[in-house]
Design an enzyme around this catalytic site. Structure first.
Site, PDB file in Angstrom:
ATOM      1  N   ASN A  26      -7.516  -3.742  14.334  1.00 16.54           N
ATOM      2  CA  ASN A  26      -8.907  -4.074  13.998  1.00 16.54           C
ATOM      3  C   ASN A  26      -8.974  -5.235  12.996  1.00 16.54           C
ATOM      4  O   ASN A  26     -10.009  -5.491  12.409  1.00 16.54           O
ATOM      5  CB  ASN A  26      -9.625  -2.841  13.433  1.00 16.54           C
ATOM      6  CG  ASN A  26      -8.936  -2.303  12.187  1.00 16.54           C
ATOM      7  OD1 ASN A  26      -7.976  -2.883  11.686  1.00 16.54           O
ATOM      8  ND2 ASN A  26      -9.430  -1.183  11.681  1.00 16.54           N
TER       9      ASN A  26
ATOM     10  N   ASP B 114       0.816  -1.221   0.000  1.00 17.76           N
ATOM     11  CA  ASP B 114       0.000   0.000   0.000  1.00 17.76           C
ATOM     12  C   ASP B 114       0.848   1.268   0.000  1.00 17.76           C
ATOM     13  O   ASP B 114       2.055   1.229   0.230  1.00 17.76           O
ATOM     14  CB  ASP B 114      -0.960  -0.001   1.204  1.00 17.76           C
ATOM     15  CG  ASP B 114      -0.314  -0.544   2.479  1.00 17.76           C
ATOM     16  OD1 ASP B 114       0.921  -0.539   2.563  1.00 17.76           O
ATOM     17  OD2 ASP B 114      -1.042  -0.973   3.386  1.00 17.76           O
TER      18      ASP B 114
ATOM     19  N   GLU C 240      -9.787  -2.473   5.565  1.00 13.67           N
ATOM     20  CA  GLU C 240     -10.408  -2.285   6.873  1.00 13.67           C
ATOM     21  C   GLU C 240     -11.643  -3.174   7.016  1.00 13.67           C
ATOM     22  O   GLU C 240     -12.163  -3.683   6.020  1.00 13.67           O
ATOM     23  CB  GLU C 240     -10.814  -0.802   7.025  1.00 13.67           C
ATOM     24  CG  GLU C 240      -9.677   0.185   6.832  1.00 13.67           C
ATOM     25  CD  GLU C 240      -8.732   0.277   8.031  1.00 13.67           C
ATOM     26  OE1 GLU C 240      -8.851  -0.560   8.961  1.00 13.67           O
ATOM     27  OE2 GLU C 240      -7.878   1.173   8.039  1.00 13.67           O
TER      28      GLU C 240
ATOM     29  N   HIS D  79      -7.165  -5.431  10.211  1.00 16.86           N
ATOM     30  CA  HIS D  79      -6.905  -5.068   8.811  1.00 16.86           C
ATOM     31  C   HIS D  79      -5.599  -5.694   8.314  1.00 16.86           C
ATOM     32  O   HIS D  79      -4.676  -5.956   9.088  1.00 16.86           O
ATOM     33  CB  HIS D  79      -6.938  -3.551   8.591  1.00 16.86           C
ATOM     34  CG  HIS D  79      -5.781  -2.764   9.110  1.00 16.86           C
ATOM     35  ND1 HIS D  79      -5.920  -1.537   9.707  1.00 16.86           N
ATOM     36  CD2 HIS D  79      -4.448  -3.007   9.117  1.00 16.86           C
ATOM     37  CE1 HIS D  79      -4.742  -1.059  10.044  1.00 16.86           C
ATOM     38  NE2 HIS D  79      -3.814  -1.948   9.698  1.00 16.86           N
TER      39      HIS D  79
HETATM   40  C1  F6R Z   1       1.597  -1.910   6.220  1.00 17.34           C
HETATM   41  C2  F6R Z   1       0.181  -2.227   6.307  1.00 17.34           C
HETATM   42  C3  F6R Z   1      -0.552  -2.393   7.588  1.00 17.34           C
HETATM   43  C4  F6R Z   1       0.292  -2.868   8.764  1.00 17.34           C
HETATM   44  C5  F6R Z   1      -0.551  -3.018  10.018  1.00 17.34           C
HETATM   45  C6  F6R Z   1       0.281  -3.412  11.223  1.00 17.34           C
HETATM   46  O1  F6R Z   1       2.024  -1.822   4.873  1.00 17.34           O
HETATM   47  O2  F6R Z   1      -0.411  -2.329   5.289  1.00 17.34           O
HETATM   48  O3  F6R Z   1      -1.610  -3.284   7.374  1.00 17.34           O
HETATM   49  O4  F6R Z   1       0.883  -4.102   8.437  1.00 17.34           O
HETATM   50  O5  F6R Z   1      -1.182  -1.804  10.300  1.00 17.34           O
HETATM   51  O6  F6R Z   1       1.183  -2.394  11.509  1.00 17.34           O
HETATM   52  P1  F6R Z   1       2.289  -2.529  12.632  1.00 17.34           P
HETATM   53  O7  F6R Z   1       3.284  -3.543  12.170  1.00 17.34           O
HETATM   54  O8  F6R Z   1       2.896  -1.142  12.733  1.00 17.34           O
HETATM   55  O9  F6R Z   1       1.593  -2.938  13.888  1.00 17.34           O
END
Ligand code: F6R
Length: 245
Positions: free
Chosen positions: A136, A67, A143, A138
């Protein structure tokens, strides 16, 4: 699904890096799907260390990231391109022309997403997709409530994700409200998936995602239906799954 229990974050990072490096060694011209966020940083650091020692070669590897924020340029320190460049691309011998992220500066969302889908398809898909887990549930920026059938698309970030990402910005108002993300369908098309999860605060969602019902309200739960998923998680995040593994 394989679950590797790591003692702590550095053990998790080493285990995850081992799996990524095995992929690169077995298939030097592989396509790696990469993630940003805090969790994979240690694994990237470990890969860089092994590269410096001469144990890893990225010269034939191609990467596609999950992303990118919409409306943020590559030069912006908060962009996911900047993050990847800092943490991996500039540190190893990967060809920059083979590192792909959605184009955050493309204003036409349909074009940005169609172009990215086209890149992924033309590469023949992703060999190993690295994922983190949002509080959550995701994955990428998919989401809760997202349809499982989507490819790359433009999303409005939820309040919770905006708050979680605020730590990287000066203030909440600076966090972009939209992002381009691979969809669940894109992620599920990867031949192998590697998820990394760390910390006590992820214990509830980790249990829900891997041992609860498969439902769009917990996007990561779809991974239960993928044939080749490896979860590397530390003891703190696996606290609620103890009796299940
Ligand atoms: C990152 C992404 C997100 C993260 C997720 C967990 O490219 O797409 O889905 O993998 O928010 O983030 P952390 O590792 O910071 O807890």
């Amino acid at each position: 699904m394989r679950i590797y229990r790591a003692k702590d974050y550095s053990d998790l990072s080493r285990k995850a890096a081992n799996i990524i490096s095995a992929q690169v060694i077995m298939k030097p011209n592989c396509v790696l799907g990469l993630a940003t966020g805090s969790t994979p940083v240690g694994a990237y650091r470990q890969l860089v260390e092994w590269y410096r020692k001469g144990d890893l070669d990225f010269s034939e590897v191609t990467t596609v990231n999950l992303d990118e924020y919409r409306g943020i340029s590559r030069e912006n320190k908060q962009s996911y391109y900047y993050f990847m460049n800092e943490n991996l691309f500039s540190q190893v011998n990967i060809h920059k022309t083979r590192t792909f992220l959605p184009d955050g500066m493309e204003e036409d969302a349909r074009k940005a997403c169609a172009d990215y889908n086209q890149i992924i398809h033309s590469l023949g898909g992703v060999d190993l997709q690295l994922l983190g887990l949002g509080h959550n549930g995701h994955i990428g920026f998919n989401e809760p409530g997202i349809a499982f059938e989507t490819e790359t698309h433009c999303v409005n970030l939820t309040e919770r994700t905006i708050k979680a990402n605020m730590r990287f910005f000066l203030s909440e108002k600076d966090v972009p409200r939209q992002a381009y993300t691979m969809g669940i369908k894109t992620i599920m098309s990867a031949r192998k998936i590697l998820m990394v999860v760390s910390g006590e605060d992820k214990a509830d969602i980790l249990e829900e995602a891997f041992f609860g019902p498969v439902t769009p309200s917990v996007p990561a739960s779809i991974l239960q239906l993928h044939g080749d998923v490896t979860l590397v998680a530390d003891e703190a995040s696996l606290r609620k799954c103890k009796d299940r593994i």
